[in-house]
Design an enzyme around this catalytic site. Structure first.
Site, PDB file in Angstrom:
ATOM      1  N   LYS A  13      -5.527  -3.955   6.201  1.00  0.00           N
ATOM      2  CA  LYS A  13      -5.236  -2.572   5.823  1.00  0.00           C
ATOM      3  C   LYS A  13      -3.885  -2.465   5.101  1.00  0.00           C
ATOM      4  O   LYS A  13      -3.786  -1.849   4.051  1.00  0.00           O
ATOM      5  CB  LYS A  13      -5.183  -1.662   7.066  1.00  0.00           C
ATOM      6  CG  LYS A  13      -6.460  -1.630   7.881  1.00  0.00           C
ATOM      7  CD  LYS A  13      -6.334  -0.712   9.090  1.00  0.00           C
ATOM      8  CE  LYS A  13      -5.312  -1.150  10.126  1.00  0.00           C
ATOM      9  NZ  LYS A  13      -5.631  -2.428  10.813  1.00  0.00           N
ATOM     10  N   ARG A  88      -6.137   6.678  14.682  1.00  0.00           N
ATOM     11  CA  ARG A  88      -6.671   5.580  15.471  1.00  0.00           C
ATOM     12  C   ARG A  88      -7.536   6.072  16.626  1.00  0.00           C
ATOM     13  O   ARG A  88      -8.058   5.254  17.383  1.00  0.00           O
ATOM     14  CB  ARG A  88      -5.513   4.760  16.044  1.00  0.00           C
ATOM     15  CG  ARG A  88      -5.264   3.455  15.309  1.00  0.00           C
ATOM     16  CD  ARG A  88      -4.176   2.739  16.086  1.00  0.00           C
ATOM     17  NE  ARG A  88      -4.093   1.338  15.785  1.00  0.00           N
ATOM     18  CZ  ARG A  88      -3.273   0.799  14.875  1.00  0.00           C
ATOM     19  NH1 ARG A  88      -2.528   1.550  14.122  1.00  0.00           N
ATOM     20  NH2 ARG A  88      -3.229  -0.510  14.731  1.00  0.00           N
ATOM     21  N   ARG A 127      -0.020 -14.407  10.532  1.00  0.00           N
ATOM     22  CA  ARG A 127       0.711 -13.314   9.872  1.00  0.00           C
ATOM     23  C   ARG A 127       2.210 -13.478  10.097  1.00  0.00           C
ATOM     24  O   ARG A 127       2.659 -13.772  11.204  1.00  0.00           O
ATOM     25  CB  ARG A 127       0.240 -11.965  10.416  1.00  0.00           C
ATOM     26  CG  ARG A 127       1.108 -10.809   9.939  1.00  0.00           C
ATOM     27  CD  ARG A 127       0.401  -9.480   9.933  1.00  0.00           C
ATOM     28  NE  ARG A 127       0.097  -8.969  11.264  1.00  0.00           N
ATOM     29  CZ  ARG A 127      -0.506  -7.795  11.472  1.00  0.00           C
ATOM     30  NH1 ARG A 127      -0.890  -7.042  10.456  1.00  0.00           N
ATOM     31  NH2 ARG A 127      -0.746  -7.397  12.697  1.00  0.00           N
ATOM     32  N   ARG A 160       5.081 -11.325  14.812  1.00  0.00           N
ATOM     33  CA  ARG A 160       5.251 -10.190  15.727  1.00  0.00           C
ATOM     34  C   ARG A 160       4.815 -10.593  17.128  1.00  0.00           C
ATOM     35  O   ARG A 160       3.822 -11.282  17.280  1.00  0.00           O
ATOM     36  CB  ARG A 160       4.392  -9.003  15.256  1.00  0.00           C
ATOM     37  CG  ARG A 160       5.061  -8.116  14.251  1.00  0.00           C
ATOM     38  CD  ARG A 160       4.112  -7.175  13.531  1.00  0.00           C
ATOM     39  NE  ARG A 160       3.166  -6.473  14.381  1.00  0.00           N
ATOM     40  CZ  ARG A 160       2.216  -5.667  13.921  1.00  0.00           C
ATOM     41  NH1 ARG A 160       2.091  -5.474  12.616  1.00  0.00           N
ATOM     42  NH2 ARG A 160       1.383  -5.064  14.739  1.00  0.00           N
ATOM     43  N   ARG A 171      -5.774  -5.809  21.808  1.00  0.00           N
ATOM     44  CA  ARG A 171      -5.781  -4.863  20.679  1.00  0.00           C
ATOM     45  C   ARG A 171      -7.187  -4.731  20.095  1.00  0.00           C
ATOM     46  O   ARG A 171      -7.581  -3.654  19.659  1.00  0.00           O
ATOM     47  CB  ARG A 171      -4.778  -5.312  19.614  1.00  0.00           C
ATOM     48  CG  ARG A 171      -3.345  -5.115  20.095  1.00  0.00           C
ATOM     49  CD  ARG A 171      -2.356  -5.865  19.235  1.00  0.00           C
ATOM     50  NE  ARG A 171      -2.306  -5.327  17.888  1.00  0.00           N
ATOM     51  CZ  ARG A 171      -1.771  -5.985  16.867  1.00  0.00           C
ATOM     52  NH1 ARG A 171      -1.256  -7.188  17.037  1.00  0.00           N
ATOM     53  NH2 ARG A 171      -1.745  -5.437  15.672  1.00  0.00           N
TER      54      ARG A 171
HETATM   55  P1  ADP Z   1      -1.996  -3.609  12.801  1.00  0.00           P
HETATM   56  O1  ADP Z   1      -1.280  -3.790  11.489  1.00  0.00           O
HETATM   57  O2  ADP Z   1      -2.264  -4.894  13.427  1.00  0.00           O
HETATM   58  O3  ADP Z   1      -3.237  -2.784  12.651  1.00  0.00           O
HETATM   59  P2  ADP Z   1      -0.016  -1.634  13.479  1.00  0.00           P
HETATM   60  O4  ADP Z   1       1.246  -2.134  12.903  1.00  0.00           O
HETATM   61  O5  ADP Z   1      -0.764  -0.603  12.702  1.00  0.00           O
HETATM   62  O6  ADP Z   1      -0.983  -2.871  13.762  1.00  0.00           O
HETATM   63  O7  ADP Z   1       0.222  -1.059  14.937  1.00  0.00           O
HETATM   64  C1  ADP Z   1       0.963  -1.763  15.896  1.00  0.00           C
HETATM   65  C2  ADP Z   1       0.960  -0.982  17.212  1.00  0.00           C
HETATM   66  O8  ADP Z   1       1.589   0.303  17.003  1.00  0.00           O
HETATM   67  C3  ADP Z   1      -0.424  -0.646  17.761  1.00  0.00           C
HETATM   68  O9  ADP Z   1      -0.961  -1.707  18.536  1.00  0.00           O
HETATM   69  C4  ADP Z   1      -0.111   0.606  18.604  1.00  0.00           C
HETATM   70  O10 ADP Z   1       0.503   0.260  19.830  1.00  0.00           O
HETATM   71  C5  ADP Z   1       0.948   1.310  17.765  1.00  0.00           C
HETATM   72  N1  ADP Z   1       0.341   2.292  16.834  1.00  0.00           N
HETATM   73  C6  ADP Z   1       0.386   2.272  15.476  1.00  0.00           C
HETATM   74  N2  ADP Z   1      -0.256   3.319  14.955  1.00  0.00           N
HETATM   75  C7  ADP Z   1      -0.734   4.038  16.015  1.00  0.00           C
HETATM   76  C8  ADP Z   1      -1.501   5.235  16.133  1.00  0.00           C
HETATM   77  N3  ADP Z   1      -1.937   5.918  15.059  1.00  0.00           N
HETATM   78  N4  ADP Z   1      -1.804   5.666  17.387  1.00  0.00           N
HETATM   79  C9  ADP Z   1      -1.391   5.013  18.483  1.00  0.00           C
HETATM   80  N5  ADP Z   1      -0.676   3.883  18.436  1.00  0.00           N
HETATM   81  C10 ADP Z   1      -0.344   3.394  17.216  1.00  0.00           C
HETATM   82  P1  ADP Z   2      -3.650  -4.961   9.030  1.00  0.00           P
HETATM   83  O1  ADP Z   2      -2.675  -4.050   8.347  1.00  0.00           O
HETATM   84  O2  ADP Z   2      -5.069  -4.461   8.937  1.00  0.00           O
HETATM   85  O3  ADP Z   2      -3.264  -5.291  10.435  1.00  0.00           O
HETATM   86  P2  ADP Z   2      -2.585  -7.046   7.256  1.00  0.00           P
HETATM   87  O4  ADP Z   2      -2.696  -6.469   5.882  1.00  0.00           O
HETATM   88  O5  ADP Z   2      -1.247  -7.092   7.876  1.00  0.00           O
HETATM   89  O6  ADP Z   2      -3.672  -6.343   8.229  1.00  0.00           O
HETATM   90  O7  ADP Z   2      -3.223  -8.512   7.214  1.00  0.00           O
HETATM   91  C1  ADP Z   2      -3.261  -9.342   8.383  1.00  0.00           C
HETATM   92  C2  ADP Z   2      -2.937 -10.793   7.982  1.00  0.00           C
HETATM   93  O8  ADP Z   2      -4.015 -11.319   7.192  1.00  0.00           O
HETATM   94  C3  ADP Z   2      -1.696 -10.940   7.100  1.00  0.00           C
HETATM   95  O9  ADP Z   2      -1.084 -12.169   7.418  1.00  0.00           O
HETATM   96  C4  ADP Z   2      -2.231 -10.938   5.670  1.00  0.00           C
HETATM   97  O10 ADP Z   2      -1.384 -11.690   4.785  1.00  0.00           O
HETATM   98  C5  ADP Z   2      -3.580 -11.643   5.862  1.00  0.00           C
HETATM   99  N1  ADP Z   2      -4.635 -11.124   4.982  1.00  0.00           N
HETATM  100  C6  ADP Z   2      -4.812  -9.855   4.523  1.00  0.00           C
HETATM  101  N2  ADP Z   2      -5.921  -9.756   3.748  1.00  0.00           N
HETATM  102  C7  ADP Z   2      -6.470 -11.007   3.713  1.00  0.00           C
HETATM  103  C8  ADP Z   2      -7.635 -11.576   3.075  1.00  0.00           C
HETATM  104  N3  ADP Z   2      -8.472 -10.820   2.331  1.00  0.00           N
HETATM  105  N4  ADP Z   2      -7.877 -12.890   3.289  1.00  0.00           N
HETATM  106  C9  ADP Z   2      -7.046 -13.647   4.060  1.00  0.00           C
HETATM  107  N5  ADP Z   2      -5.945 -13.180   4.685  1.00  0.00           N
HETATM  108  C10 ADP Z   2      -5.646 -11.874   4.519  1.00  0.00           C
END
Ligand code: ADP
Ligand code: ADP
Ligand code: ZN
Length: 214
Positions: A13, A88, A127, A160, A171
């Site tokens: 995302k 979410r 990541r 992280r 998660r």
């Molecule tokens: P990811 O990139 O892996 O999807 P995020 O960086 O978006 O993770 O979120 C990390 C953590 O921050 C989540 O596991 C949650 O604890 C919190 N968080 C982020 N956005 C929200 C939301 N919209 N509602 C509740 N918790 C959130």
């Molecule tokens: P999210 O915001 O949904 O948690 P991220 O954009 O942070 O996801 O991506 C999660 C991990 O996967 C990062 O290390 C990113 O560089 C990698 N990644 C993202 N898109 C791809 C893809 N299409 N193929 C392989 N790795 C990816």
């Protein structure tokens, strides 16, 4: 252009939101980044959010909704924005719909990036996130030019704490229980589009551009 990104943790995302934001010169709003900034700056909000984040649980809706509703009304959002990591939960999605209605706006697209759970653990363990500017890399799929250093700002790259496999499993459960229902929610409002997130980043981006007619 008002877009919501949906998908499991690690689906890509943030990566895609950054590319869309660059292309349209609109802000990429990541609630995860906002919480991590607050933790880094030692704010009250950061202190409240940290315990939930460390366990891989969601921060309570009431700590998230007002924050996002305020953010999307700031001046830099006039041309639109990309929400990454919000909503979410169904109550968050309802809060967003109500707020948008009140300010006379409507979401254009909810883009769901589909990646099966089997692929998520390796995505997350590889990541690396910049402690300076929030840029995201992957040790195999998107490595920085110099190991451990951000290309964009020279900041330090870290794994992280919540990207370690024990927390990622929780998660993913939380995602399936609380966030996946949003796919049907946005099907219902007519804005949902699904893309195959197992493809390369470039191919995923190409599919998203097709969806949004760019
Ligand atoms: P990811 O990139 O892996 O999807 P995020 O960086 O978006 O993770 O979120 C990390 C953590 O921050 C989540 O596991 C949650 O604890 C919190 N968080 C982020 N956005 C929200 C939301 N919209 N509602 C509740 N918790 C959130
Ligand atoms: P999210 O915001 O949904 O948690 P991220 O954009 O942070 O996801 O991506 C999660 C991990 O996967 C990062 O290390 C990113 O560089 C990698 N990644 C993202 N898109 C791809 C893809 N299409 N193929 C392989 N790795 C990816
Ligand atoms: Zn950086």
């Amino acid at each position: 252009m008002k877009i919501v990104m949906l998908g499991a943790p690690g689906a890509g995302k943030g990566t895609q939101a950054d590319m869309i934001a660059d292309m349209f010169s609109i802000p990429h709003i990541s609630t995860g980044d906002i919480f991590r900034e607050n933790i880094k700056n030692g704010t009250e909000l950061g202190a409240k959010a940290k315990g939930y984040m460390d366990k891989g649980e969601l921060v309570p809706d009431e700590l998230v909704c007002d924050l996002v509703v305020d953010r999307i009304q700031q001046d830099d959002c006039v041309k639109g924005y990309i929400l990454d990591g919000f909503p979410r939960t169904i109550p968050q999605a309802n809060a967003l719909e109500e707020a948008l209605k009140a300010i006379g706006q409507k979401l254009d697209y909810a883009i769901d990036i589909e990646v099966p759970d089997e692929n998520i653990i390796s995505r997350m363990s590889g990541r690396r996130s910049c402690t300076g500017c929030n840029a995201v890399y992957h040790v195999v799929y998107n490595p920085p030019k110099t190991e451990g250093i951000c290309d964009k700002c020279g900041g330090k790259l870290v794994l992280r704490d919540d990207d370690k496999p024990e927390t990622v499993k929780n998660r993913l459960n939380v995602y399936h229980e609380q966030t996946q229902p949003l796919i049907d929610f946005y099907k219902g409002t007519g804005v949902l589009h699904e893309v195959d997130g197992t493809q390369t980043m470039e191919k995923v981006f190409a599919d998203i551009k097709n969806v949004i007619g760019a």
